[in-house]
Design an enzyme around this catalytic site. Structure first.
Site, PDB file in Angstrom:
ATOM      1  N   SER A  36     -19.814   7.551 -84.584  1.00 58.14           N
ATOM      2  CA  SER A  36     -20.371   5.697 -83.983  1.00 58.14           C
ATOM      3  C   SER A  36     -19.485   5.810 -82.715  1.00 58.14           C
ATOM      4  CB  SER A  36     -19.361   4.773 -85.135  1.00 58.14           C
ATOM      5  OG  SER A  36     -18.956   4.997 -85.253  1.00 58.14           O
ATOM      6  N   LYS A  53     -18.027  -4.103 -86.403  1.00 60.62           N
ATOM      7  CA  LYS A  53     -17.631  -3.641 -84.978  1.00 60.62           C
ATOM      8  C   LYS A  53     -17.383  -5.272 -83.864  1.00 60.62           C
ATOM      9  CE  LYS A  53     -18.578   0.600 -85.832  1.00 60.62           C
ATOM     10  NZ  LYS A  53     -19.585   2.057 -85.973  1.00 60.62           N
TER      11      LYS A  53
END
EC number: 3.4.21.53
Length: 736
Positions: free
Chosen positions: A610, A653
């Site tokens: 990611s 996140k």
């Protein structure tokens, strides 16, 4: 979700929710009357898989002809192999009691019969006849010997003849003496044979008399028993052998205790006992075995020490869960099952042979019992794959895979079912009912658990935690109902209990022990986003990623990898960068550079792809010498064509960077770049949602590298690309 004031207005629902695939598979497995169609139930803990499995089994109709009691009885032909006899459910204990009464009655009547005066007179008369005949024979031998000058004496080895007169040997010749003595000894031998024959004849007559008396007592009882159990061939065979044995050892029944103790086994009736091995008088459809060691599953033979020797008998055969569940269902937990080295192989052997063997360690080997049950294994998907790949016979015996999903569609049907579930739990646990807004908050939290706006979690254990704790806070407040604020308090209280590490990391940002800039621009520096997990608690945190470029031929150097702190997926993500650069920046000249990529202040390792987009943005910044905004963090993986791909943990996140900015000072221009296809995963907490609505925090959704670079630099991507190519050309020329 249908509107209501509180869940007391909602019809309680106790069924399974959102698991149509699993329900369909389970029903097939339970209804399929085939020994190969055993079931493996997979899914996460808390999904209701165990509760549903038990309920589904309980709802099944059982073939009562399969439900049997089992008894072990003594094998008179081969004592080491006890005989197993089956009975209809509830009849095994009846047989045991019947046989106990039969032996007790026989013992009493046999004693009475052999203590009878007529029997004693008959027996004494036989003994007197024997003594008379014996004395008569001995007298004839003595008289004949006396005529020959010899007297008869008995010894331990038989009879011997001695001269009556001490001078007898001197009066006759040696030859005559020897001949006379030999004649007498031969005569004595003949008498001994006759005495032995007489003794055997008398003994046989006594035995026949005992047998006749015994038959008069025993046969009627055995015949009555055979008539009672005429439809059970095994019982008939056992009774016939029992009758024969009792008549053979009938004297054991009337000897007094002292004689038994001194000469015979005092516990002579042990072999006439019945071991009620399995009683299904109160049959349970499902047996759940939590400790599936071999002895608990397949039974065992118990032993005891007697005078330093290990001993056992057929009454010490103990059943296992296979025997208790026979005719029904046996539930086993795979993680426990695999703890014991040979349990899996023994389980397959039972399914393969259709019978349950009990190991007797060579002392006794009980007759195997036929097995007719369905096994349900409960375990993880990982263990399912492990067994499937390593044991080719697995699918031969477990053809049904019941896979419980960890999420379900967010629709009105499932939301209403959750409302019914909450109503049922409130009634069941005598809790306050929940208001509509409280239920809505639980559903929102369920959505956050799976991080998807179109899905809900199937982890009902965690939903119940909110209800349990919400009820406590409502009780403390003296509230009539569990309201939204009580559910929110339960959520926050749980977070507070488990988020110590997150707070420590936030504190390190405040103190600037962890270097993160959230304002300004920097070349080759970007804020990437990662997710950390500390047991139950998962949270996001920003990480500074830096890239340094120079001329050379090493290509892209993953510092994490060089330090052995990078996982395989992260390594793959870094290698993809080279593919992207080669296609977009090295079509007219060979790609030649040294690019060093590093996660700063990382001490725990890195994995996942990611951050691959963030690494590329920082690399392009370093090559073009154009600064990247530090007020924007990024997440997303890339492919070699420059497309941004979805990643996991989006809510954590985003929230992680928001709280970092909050602790260091919100400016109103901070935000996060995410893949456009992750939009459905933006299930954010109320505070962050509000900040986004008020434009104090921003979400940027992108599909390609070019879009993100323009947001991060406020420059057109063509300019960034041209500057990067110029530098790469120089690197290529330096190499020449």
């Amino acid at each position: 979700m249908k509107k209501f004031k509180n869940t007391s207005e909602v019809e309680p629902y106790d069924g399974i929710i959102g698991q149509e695939r699993a329900v369909s598979a389970m029903q097939l497995g339970l209804k399929m009357n085939n020994p190969a169609y055993n079931i493996y139930v997979s899914g996460d803990c808390g999904s209701g898989r165990i509760t549903y499995t038990i309920k589904a089994i309980q709802s099944q109709q059982i073939d009562e002809s399969k439900i049997k009691d089992w008894c072990y009885v003594y094998n008179f032909k081969d004592p080491r192999c006890p005989v197993a006899i089956d009975f209809p459910a509830g009849k095994g204990s009846e047989f045991k009691e019947y046989m106990e009464d039969l032996i007790e009655s026989l013992t009493e009547e046999i004693n009475d019969a052999f203590e009878n005066e007529e029997y004693e007179l008959t027996k004494n008369k036989l003994l007197q006849t024997y003594e008379y005949e014996k004395e008569k024979l001995l007298k004839s031998v003595r008289n004949y010997g006396k005529e020959k000058g010899f007297k008869l004496k008995s010894s331990s080895s038989g009879f011997i003849f001695m001269p009556i007169n001490d001078n007898y040997e001197d009066e006759i010749s040696a030859e005559e003496f020897c001949q006379t003595k030999k004649e007498l000894e031969e005569m004595a031998i003949q008498v001994l044979y006759k005495l032995k024959e007489l003794e055997e004849r008398v003994k046989q007559v006594v035995i026949e008399t005992e047998n006749q008396i015994g038959k008069l007592v025993v046969v009627p009882y055995i015949e009555a028993a055979k008539k009672k159990y005429s439809d059970n061939k095994k019982v008939i065979n056992y009774l016939e052998e029992l009758e024969e044995n009792i008549l053979e050892y009938i004297y054991m029944f009337y000897l007094d205790e002292d004689d038994l103790k001194d000469k015979y086994d005092k516990n002579y009736t042990l072999k006439y006992e019945v071991n009620l091995f399995v009683s299904n008088e109160n049959f349970s459809k499902v047996i759940v075995e939590n400790d599936p060691r071999p002895s608990n599953l397949f039974g065992k033979v118990e032993y005891e020490y007697q005078n330093g020797n290990l001993k056992t008998d057929f009454t010490k055969i103990i059943p296992g869960s296979f025997h208790k569940a026979n005719g029904g269902y046996l539930v086993l937990y795979v993680d426990q099952l695999l703890r014991y080295a040979n349990t899996w192989e023994l389980l397959k052997k039972a399914l393969k042979t259709g019978q349950i063997d009990i190991e007797g360690q060579g002392f006794i080997n009980p007759m195997p019992i036929p097995v007719d049950l369905k096994i349900i294994l409960i375990g993880s998907r990982y263990l399912y794959s492990l067994i499937y790949n390593y044991d080719p016979e697995f699918m031969k015996y477990f053809k049904v895979f019941v896979d419980f999903d960890d999420e379900m569609d967010k629709n009105e049907k499932n939301e209403d079912a959750i409302s019914g579930f909450i109503s049922y739990q409130c009634e069941k646990n005598n809790y306050r009912h929940l208001t509509y807004d409280a239920v809505k908050q639980i559903i929102n939290q369920s959505m956050r658990m799976v991080e998807d706006k179109s899905k809900l979690s199937t982890n009902f254990n965690k939903l119940m935690d909110m209800i349990d704790e919400g009820n406590l806070y409502a009780e403390i407040d003296g509230s009539k109902y569990i309201e939204k604020r009580h559910i929110e308090k339960a959520i926050q209280a749980k977070k507070y209990r488990i988020d110590k590490i997150e707070e420590k990391i936030d504190e390190s940002y405040k103190r600037e022990n962890t270097l993160i800039d959230i304002t300004g621009k920097q070349v080759g520096v970007i804020n990437g986003l990662s997710v950390l997990s500390t047991g139950e608690h998962t949270f996001g945190k920003p990480s500074r990623i830096t890239v340094s470029t120079a001329c050379g031929s090493k290509g892209i150097v993953n510092i994490e990898r060089e330090a052995k702190m990078s996982g395989s997926i992260h390594n793959k993500g870094v290698l993809i960068l080279e593919g992207y650069l080669a296609e977009n920046f090295a079509q007219e000249f060979p790609l030649s550079l040294n690019a060093y990529i590093c996660f700063e202040q990382n001490y725990g390792g890195v994995d996942g792809d990611s951050a691959s987009s963030a690494e590329l943005y920082a690399l392009l910044s370093s090559l073009s010498n154009i600064g990247i905004k530090q007020n924007i963090a990024v997440t997303g993986s890339i492919n070699q064509k420059g497309q941004i791909q979805v990643v996991g943990g989006i809510p954590k996140k985003v929230e992680g960077f928001y709280y970092c900015c909050k602790h260091k000072g919100l400016t109103g221009d901070q935000g996060v770049i995410i893949p456009a296809n992750n939009e459905n995963n933006l299930v954010l907490c109320d505070e962050v949602e509000e900040a986004i609505r008020n434009e104090k925090f921003h979400i940027y959704k992108v599909n390609r590298i070019e879009e993100a670079m323009e947001i991060l630099t406020d420059e057109k991507f063509n300019i960034i690309k041209e500057l990067s190519i110029e530098k790469l050309k120089k690197y290529s020329e330096y190499k020449k």
